[in-house]
Design a protein around this motif. Structure first.
Motif, PDB file in Angstrom:
ATOM      1  N   ASN A  91       0.861  -1.183   0.000  1.00  0.00           N
ATOM      2  CA  ASN A  91       0.000   0.000   0.000  1.00  0.00           C
ATOM      3  C   ASN A  91       0.893   1.226   0.000  1.00  0.00           C
ATOM      4  O   ASN A  91       1.831   1.312   0.773  1.00  0.00           O
ATOM      5  CB  ASN A  91      -0.886   0.046   1.249  1.00  0.00           C
ATOM      6  CG  ASN A  91      -2.012  -0.945   1.178  1.00  0.00           C
ATOM      7  OD1 ASN A  91      -1.811  -2.114   1.465  1.00  0.00           O
ATOM      8  ND2 ASN A  91      -3.171  -0.484   0.796  1.00  0.00           N
ATOM      9  N   LYS A  92       0.593   2.155  -0.880  1.00  0.00           N
ATOM     10  CA  LYS A  92       1.291   3.443  -0.912  1.00  0.00           C
ATOM     11  C   LYS A  92       0.219   4.501  -0.780  1.00  0.00           C
ATOM     12  O   LYS A  92      -0.492   4.778  -1.734  1.00  0.00           O
ATOM     13  CB  LYS A  92       2.068   3.601  -2.207  1.00  0.00           C
ATOM     14  CG  LYS A  92       3.074   2.489  -2.414  1.00  0.00           C
ATOM     15  CD  LYS A  92       4.382   3.022  -2.840  1.00  0.00           C
ATOM     16  CE  LYS A  92       5.299   1.829  -3.084  1.00  0.00           C
ATOM     17  NZ  LYS A  92       6.612   2.015  -2.664  1.00  0.00           N
ATOM     18  N   GLY A  93       0.083   5.039   0.424  1.00  0.00           N
ATOM     19  CA  GLY A  93      -1.017   5.957   0.691  1.00  0.00           C
ATOM     20  C   GLY A  93      -2.312   5.198   0.604  1.00  0.00           C
ATOM     21  O   GLY A  93      -2.492   4.165   1.231  1.00  0.00           O
ATOM     22  N   SER A  94      -3.229   5.659  -0.245  1.00  0.00           N
ATOM     23  CA  SER A  94      -4.487   4.943  -0.432  1.00  0.00           C
ATOM     24  C   SER A  94      -4.411   3.983  -1.614  1.00  0.00           C
ATOM     25  O   SER A  94      -5.369   3.280  -1.909  1.00  0.00           O
ATOM     26  CB  SER A  94      -5.634   5.938  -0.641  1.00  0.00           C
ATOM     27  OG  SER A  94      -5.376   6.700  -1.806  1.00  0.00           O
ATOM     28  N   GLY A  95      -3.256   3.944  -2.296  1.00  0.00           N
ATOM     29  CA  GLY A  95      -3.090   3.064  -3.446  1.00  0.00           C
ATOM     30  C   GLY A  95      -2.698   1.653  -3.026  1.00  0.00           C
ATOM     31  O   GLY A  95      -2.072   1.427  -2.004  1.00  0.00           O
ATOM     32  N   TYR A  96      -3.084   0.696  -3.854  1.00  0.00           N
ATOM     33  CA  TYR A  96      -2.781  -0.698  -3.618  1.00  0.00           C
ATOM     34  C   TYR A  96      -2.103  -1.264  -4.845  1.00  0.00           C
ATOM     35  O   TYR A  96      -2.460  -0.955  -5.969  1.00  0.00           O
ATOM     36  CB  TYR A  96      -4.074  -1.480  -3.347  1.00  0.00           C
ATOM     37  CG  TYR A  96      -3.898  -2.980  -3.338  1.00  0.00           C
ATOM     38  CD1 TYR A  96      -3.478  -3.643  -2.194  1.00  0.00           C
ATOM     39  CD2 TYR A  96      -4.134  -3.728  -4.476  1.00  0.00           C
ATOM     40  CE1 TYR A  96      -3.295  -5.016  -2.183  1.00  0.00           C
ATOM     41  CE2 TYR A  96      -3.969  -5.101  -4.480  1.00  0.00           C
ATOM     42  CZ  TYR A  96      -3.535  -5.739  -3.336  1.00  0.00           C
ATOM     43  OH  TYR A  96      -3.353  -7.088  -3.327  1.00  0.00           O
TER      44      TYR A  96
END
Length: 105
Positions: free
Chosen positions: A94-99
C-alpha cells in the motif's frame, strides 16, 4: 521540423543548451534552435528518478563517462514491454491509499 531534428532552447549569448527558457550561465532568455538529434551508446545504470506534475522518469548514468540522461517513463515502459520477470517474488503493498505489488527480488 524535419525528421531527425529537435528544437532545443539555446542561449543566444553563450551558445549553451538549456532545458528551460532561461540560460543559467548568462541569466538571459533562450531561443529555440533546430539541430540534429544526438544519440549515445554505452553501458548505463539507473542512479535516480524524477517526478513532476506532468511526467516522471529515470535518470541513468554512463558507467564510463559519468554523463547523466533523463528517460521519460513512457519510453521506459515501451522498452520493458514484453520483458519476462522470471524467478521473481512479488509482494502486496500500500502506498497511501493506493494498492499494488512490488518486486522483492
Amino acid at each position: 521540423m524535419a525528421k531527425g531534428k529537435i528544437n532545443m532552447p539555446t542561449c543566444p549569448k553563450c551558445g549553451k543548451e538549456s532545458g528551460s527558457k532561461w540560460c543559467f550561465h548568462c541569466h538571459c532568455h533562450t531561443e529555440l534552435v533546430t539541430r540534429d538529434k544526438c544519440q549515445v551508446s554505452g553501458d548505463f545504470r539507473v542512479v535516480d528518478w524524477f517526478s513532476s506534475r506532468s511526467s516522471a522518469g529515470l535518470i541513468v548514468e554512463d558507467t564510463v563517462l559519468g554523463q547523466r540522461y533523463s528517460l521519460y517513463m513512457a519510453d521506459v515502459f515501451d522498452f520493458f514491454k514484453g520483458t519476462r520477470l522470471s524467478s521473481r517474488t512479488l509482494e502486496e503493498t500500500n502506498k497511501g491509499s493506493g494498492y499494488g505489488w512490488k518486486v522483492i527480488n
